[in-house]
Structures are given as structure tokens and as C-alpha cells.
Design a protein around this motif. Structure first.
Motif, PDB file in Angstrom:
ATOM      1  N   ARG A 114      44.741 -17.755  24.807  1.00 27.16           N
ATOM      2  CA  ARG A 114      43.593 -17.074  23.846  1.00 27.16           C
ATOM      3  C   ARG A 114      42.414 -17.767  24.508  1.00 27.16           C
ATOM      4  O   ARG A 114      41.359 -17.145  23.988  1.00 27.16           O
ATOM      5  CB  ARG A 114      43.640 -17.558  22.394  1.00 27.16           C
ATOM      6  N   ILE A 115      42.353 -18.790  25.257  1.00 27.48           N
ATOM      7  CA  ILE A 115      40.996 -19.373  25.806  1.00 27.48           C
ATOM      8  C   ILE A 115      40.317 -18.680  26.975  1.00 27.48           C
ATOM      9  O   ILE A 115      40.915 -18.565  27.852  1.00 27.48           O
ATOM     10  CB  ILE A 115      41.523 -20.839  26.262  1.00 27.48           C
ATOM     11  N   ASN A 116      39.029 -18.529  26.569  1.00 30.62           N
ATOM     12  CA  ASN A 116      38.028 -17.833  27.537  1.00 30.62           C
ATOM     13  C   ASN A 116      36.992 -18.628  27.837  1.00 30.62           C
ATOM     14  O   ASN A 116      36.094 -18.071  28.570  1.00 30.62           O
ATOM     15  CB  ASN A 116      37.998 -16.314  27.065  1.00 30.62           C
ATOM     16  N   HIS A 117      36.761 -19.890  27.329  1.00 29.89           N
ATOM     17  CA  HIS A 117      35.749 -20.741  27.810  1.00 29.89           C
ATOM     18  C   HIS A 117      36.337 -22.244  27.756  1.00 29.89           C
ATOM     19  O   HIS A 117      36.878 -22.478  26.634  1.00 29.89           O
ATOM     20  CB  HIS A 117      34.271 -20.401  27.408  1.00 29.89           C
ATOM     21  N   VAL A 118      35.867 -23.075  28.479  1.00 29.08           N
ATOM     22  CA  VAL A 118      36.270 -24.467  28.243  1.00 29.08           C
ATOM     23  C   VAL A 118      34.947 -25.365  28.539  1.00 29.08           C
ATOM     24  O   VAL A 118      34.067 -25.359  29.316  1.00 29.08           O
ATOM     25  CB  VAL A 118      37.181 -24.964  29.307  1.00 29.08           C
ATOM     26  N   GLN A 119      34.956 -26.385  27.703  1.00 30.98           N
ATOM     27  CA  GLN A 119      33.889 -27.354  27.672  1.00 30.98           C
ATOM     28  C   GLN A 119      34.491 -28.747  27.782  1.00 30.98           C
ATOM     29  O   GLN A 119      35.502 -29.044  27.150  1.00 30.98           O
ATOM     30  CB  GLN A 119      33.066 -27.392  26.522  1.00 30.98           C
ATOM     31  N   ALA A 171      41.584 -20.727  14.023  1.00 30.15           N
ATOM     32  CA  ALA A 171      40.894 -19.812  14.715  1.00 30.15           C
ATOM     33  C   ALA A 171      41.776 -18.859  15.592  1.00 30.15           C
ATOM     34  O   ALA A 171      41.454 -17.400  15.374  1.00 30.15           O
ATOM     35  CB  ALA A 171      40.161 -20.527  15.781  1.00 30.15           C
ATOM     36  N   ALA A 172      43.031 -19.027  15.785  1.00 27.84           N
ATOM     37  CA  ALA A 172      44.215 -18.369  16.546  1.00 27.84           C
ATOM     38  C   ALA A 172      44.463 -17.376  15.735  1.00 27.84           C
ATOM     39  O   ALA A 172      44.606 -16.152  15.830  1.00 27.84           O
ATOM     40  CB  ALA A 172      45.290 -19.116  16.900  1.00 27.84           C
ATOM     41  N   ARG A 173      44.600 -17.631  14.269  1.00 30.15           N
ATOM     42  CA  ARG A 173      45.059 -16.583  13.396  1.00 30.15           C
ATOM     43  C   ARG A 173      43.983 -15.477  13.165  1.00 30.15           C
ATOM     44  O   ARG A 173      44.447 -14.370  13.203  1.00 30.15           O
ATOM     45  CB  ARG A 173      45.460 -17.342  12.100  1.00 30.15           C
ATOM     46  N   ILE A 174      42.932 -15.932  13.009  1.00 29.03           N
ATOM     47  CA  ILE A 174      41.857 -14.827  13.119  1.00 29.03           C
ATOM     48  C   ILE A 174      41.801 -14.181  14.220  1.00 29.03           C
ATOM     49  O   ILE A 174      41.598 -12.916  13.851  1.00 29.03           O
ATOM     50  CB  ILE A 174      40.464 -15.527  12.654  1.00 29.03           C
ATOM     51  N   LEU A 175      41.548 -14.544  15.275  1.00 31.75           N
ATOM     52  CA  LEU A 175      41.736 -13.995  16.692  1.00 31.75           C
ATOM     53  C   LEU A 175      42.901 -13.065  16.690  1.00 31.75           C
ATOM     54  O   LEU A 175      42.655 -11.726  17.397  1.00 31.75           O
ATOM     55  CB  LEU A 175      41.526 -14.577  17.678  1.00 31.75           C
ATOM     56  N   ASP A 176      44.141 -13.405  16.299  1.00 36.19           N
ATOM     57  CA  ASP A 176      45.302 -12.574  16.413  1.00 36.19           C
ATOM     58  C   ASP A 176      45.087 -11.343  15.540  1.00 36.19           C
ATOM     59  O   ASP A 176      45.602 -10.239  15.928  1.00 36.19           O
ATOM     60  CB  ASP A 176      46.301 -13.329  16.136  1.00 36.19           C
ATOM     61  N   ASP A 177      44.475 -11.544  14.294  1.00 33.86           N
ATOM     62  CA  ASP A 177      44.336 -10.570  13.370  1.00 33.86           C
ATOM     63  C   ASP A 177      43.267  -9.401  13.855  1.00 33.86           C
ATOM     64  O   ASP A 177      43.552  -8.298  13.752  1.00 33.86           O
ATOM     65  CB  ASP A 177      43.907 -10.975  12.080  1.00 33.86           C
ATOM     66  N   ILE A 178      42.182 -10.028  14.556  1.00 33.30           N
ATOM     67  CA  ILE A 178      41.344  -9.217  15.246  1.00 33.30           C
ATOM     68  C   ILE A 178      42.030  -8.305  16.542  1.00 33.30           C
ATOM     69  O   ILE A 178      41.830  -7.137  16.380  1.00 33.30           O
ATOM     70  CB  ILE A 178      40.058  -9.636  15.333  1.00 33.30           C
ATOM     71  N   LEU A 237      32.716 -12.173  23.582  1.00 33.15           N
ATOM     72  CA  LEU A 237      32.501 -13.303  22.769  1.00 33.15           C
ATOM     73  C   LEU A 237      33.451 -14.324  22.548  1.00 33.15           C
ATOM     74  O   LEU A 237      34.814 -14.156  23.211  1.00 33.15           O
ATOM     75  CB  LEU A 237      32.617 -12.661  21.263  1.00 33.15           C
ATOM     76  N   THR A 238      33.208 -15.518  22.089  1.00 35.68           N
ATOM     77  CA  THR A 238      34.161 -16.725  21.834  1.00 35.68           C
ATOM     78  C   THR A 238      33.811 -17.313  20.657  1.00 35.68           C
ATOM     79  O   THR A 238      32.521 -17.298  20.067  1.00 35.68           O
ATOM     80  CB  THR A 238      33.862 -17.495  23.116  1.00 35.68           C
ATOM     81  N   VAL A 239      34.836 -18.095  20.042  1.00 37.53           N
ATOM     82  CA  VAL A 239      34.636 -18.748  18.864  1.00 37.53           C
ATOM     83  C   VAL A 239      35.175 -20.093  19.312  1.00 37.53           C
ATOM     84  O   VAL A 239      36.023 -20.271  19.964  1.00 37.53           O
ATOM     85  CB  VAL A 239      35.265 -18.172  17.677  1.00 37.53           C
ATOM     86  N   GLU A 240      34.594 -21.117  18.459  1.00 31.31           N
ATOM     87  CA  GLU A 240      34.800 -22.604  18.853  1.00 31.31           C
ATOM     88  C   GLU A 240      35.004 -23.385  17.451  1.00 31.31           C
ATOM     89  O   GLU A 240      34.095 -23.407  16.644  1.00 31.31           O
ATOM     90  CB  GLU A 240      33.874 -23.105  19.470  1.00 31.31           C
ATOM     91  N   ARG A 300      38.343  -8.769  23.994  1.00 28.08           N
ATOM     92  CA  ARG A 300      36.831  -9.142  24.255  1.00 28.08           C
ATOM     93  C   ARG A 300      36.468 -10.397  23.642  1.00 28.08           C
ATOM     94  O   ARG A 300      35.302 -10.598  23.608  1.00 28.08           O
ATOM     95  CB  ARG A 300      35.859  -7.949  24.022  1.00 28.08           C
ATOM     96  N   ILE A 301      37.187 -10.778  22.774  1.00 31.80           N
ATOM     97  CA  ILE A 301      36.764 -12.093  21.921  1.00 31.80           C
ATOM     98  C   ILE A 301      37.988 -13.049  22.337  1.00 31.80           C
ATOM     99  O   ILE A 301      39.266 -12.891  22.113  1.00 31.80           O
ATOM    100  CB  ILE A 301      36.545 -11.897  20.478  1.00 31.80           C
TER     101      ILE A 301
END
Length: 258
Positions: free
Chosen positions: A191-196, A153-160, A132-135, A164-165
Motif C-alpha cells: 500500500r506504500i507510495n512514499h517513504v520517510q 489507515a490500511a482499512r480506510i484505504l482498502d475501503d476507498i 495522494l498519500t496518508v500518514e 491513486r491514494i
């Protein structure tokens, strides 16, 4: 050399959606992404893709014309989120999508953040085979969108704390949100797993804005080769006429690799 994906929602709009994968291949792209593939049956997508890698899809947004932008952070819409996520998961699994972008929706406040974190944790547990990814999206283009800051976003991801996200780095939104897309990349690249990518400030063909696309390619090639670079921009003319940037980056990569 990094892999480049064409965003079929914005590129090759001169032809019907299911003709665009073939155009992308013939134009030099290595794969594609599509924001919302749900108007076409999965079997039709399988035929159109014909084995071409699908880098990313978004979760269904709901009724876009009425203001829906997903449901993951919208309190009281947990069942709607879960239904929409499972639909995305079905498409992603069958079409072998590399990433599913989970759209947060329009919401704000601590309750929304709690709802968001709980829904993301549920999604990770429900479909363990997906990445998964969030933007974060800027408020001018996406008014009221819950996820609107890379540090948030980084804080939320670090808490999770689940590998896989990850974080989706959109050069356009990063520049609109924080002014310096390069600083955002430097702070959050692990933390980045997709780039646009897109040009700044016009969101046309990639380039400009003080951000070095060759340097970005070098970093991805060296440190995270699994990350796709997706072209998500509005062509200033026809799509094919504006692809000089792609040819230049790919030829540069071929020279370095050779």
C-alpha cells in the motif's frame, strides 16, 4: 537505485528556505520534499527548484500554533478542508509534486472516520491528476491526531479502493506507534507510495532501531522504483556534516547497479 529526497523543512535550515533546493542537489539528493510550501509564492519555488523533482507536499494544516493539524477528518470543517486541499492541489500541480499528503487533523470516533473517508473520496474525484498519500502519526509528537495506526489507515484505504491514494511509511512514526517498523513495512508495503526515514530513537541521522536501510532500498528498487525515500530527520549537527548515510547508500546502489 532508489531516489532520495531531502525534507527541506528539517534539513539545511542553516540557509533560507528557497536556497535549500540548491544545497540538496550539491549534497547528493535526487529531489526534495517540503511540508508546507505556502509561505513562498509558486513562482519563487519554480525558480528555486529549477527543475529539481518535488516528491511531496502536505495539505495546509491551518493555524499550527492554535493546534490545527489539517481538517480532513474533522466533522463540521468540510469547507475548510476543501479550500485547503484545493490550495495544495494548485501548488502540487504547478510545481509537479509527486504526492500530496492529506493531513487528517485532530479528531476521533466513527463520525470523524466517515468525514475522513468522504473528504478523501471528494479529493480524489476533484483532482484526478494527483496522487495522494496518508500518514499515521504517533500521539506523542501529534496529540489527538485522528490517523494514528497503520492498520486503521490500511482499512480506510482498502475501503476507498483507489490506486491513486496510498500509505506513507515514516520509519520514525511506525516505530513509535507499533514498536517494530520492520513488521509494519512487511504488512503494508503493497500500500506504500512514499517513504520517510530517520534514526531511531533520537530522530537524528537515519540508522539504527533494528531496521535495515539497505534492505529497504533493495525492496524499493526491485518492487516499487517510483517510491521516493525522503530524509525527514533533525540533524544532530549541521546537515552536510551528517550525510555519510546518504553517501553510503548511494555508493552501495551504484556498486550493485554497476
Amino acid at each position: 537505485m532508489p531516489r532520495f529526497a531531502a525534507n527541506l523543512t528539517l534539513l539545511f535550515t542553516e540557509v533560507p528556505m528557497l536556497d535549500r533546493p540548491d544545497w540538496a542537489v550539491r549534497s547528493g539528493f535526487d529531489g526534495v520534499e517540503v511540508l508546507f510550501p505556502y509561505d513562498q509564492p509558486m513562482s519563487d519555488w519554480e525558480t528555486a527548484l529549477n527543475g529539481l523533482p518535488l516528491a511531496l507536499i502536505n495539505t495546509p494544516p491551518g493555524d499550527w500554533a492554535s493546534g490545527d493539524r489539517g481538517f480532513a477528518a474533522v466533522p463540521g470543517m468540510e469547507l475548510r478542508f476543501r479550500d485547503s486541499f484545493l490550495r495544495a492541489a494548485e501548488y502540487a500541480t504547478r510545481l509537479k509534486a509527486g504526492r500530496v499528503h492529506v493531513m487528517s487533523g485532530v479528531a476521533k470516533g466513527p463520525q470523524a472516520e466517515q468525514c475522513y473517508a468522504e473528504n478523501l473520496a471528494w479529493a480524489l474525484a476533484e483532482v484526478p491528476g494527483l496522487t495522494l498519500t496518508v500518514e499515521p502519526l504517533n500521539p506523542d509528537d501529534m496529540p489527538g491526531y485522528f490517523l494514528n495506526d497503520y492498520d486503521q489507515a490500511a482499512r480506510i484505504l482498502d475501503d476507498i479502493g483507489d490506486p491513486r491514494i496510498g500509505l506513507q511509511f515514516d520509519l520514525w512514526h511506525a516505530a513509535r506507534l507499533h514498536g517494530d517498523a520492520g513488521a509494519v513495512w512487511a504488512e503494508h508495503r503493497h500500500r506504500i507510495n512514499h517513504v520517510q526515514i530517520a534514526g531511531f530513537p533520537a530522530r537524528n541521522e537515519p540508522g539504527g532501531g533494528g531496521f535495515s536501510l539497505p534492505d529497504l532500498c533493495d525492496e524499493i528498487d526491485a518492487h516499487c522504483p517510483e517510491v521516493w525515500i525522503a530524509a525527514e530527520y533533525r540533524p544532530a549537527r549541521g546537515t552536510a556534516q551528517g550525510l555519510g548515510w546518504l553517501a553510503a547508500l548511494k555508493s552501495r546502489g551504484a556498486l550493485i547497479g554497476g
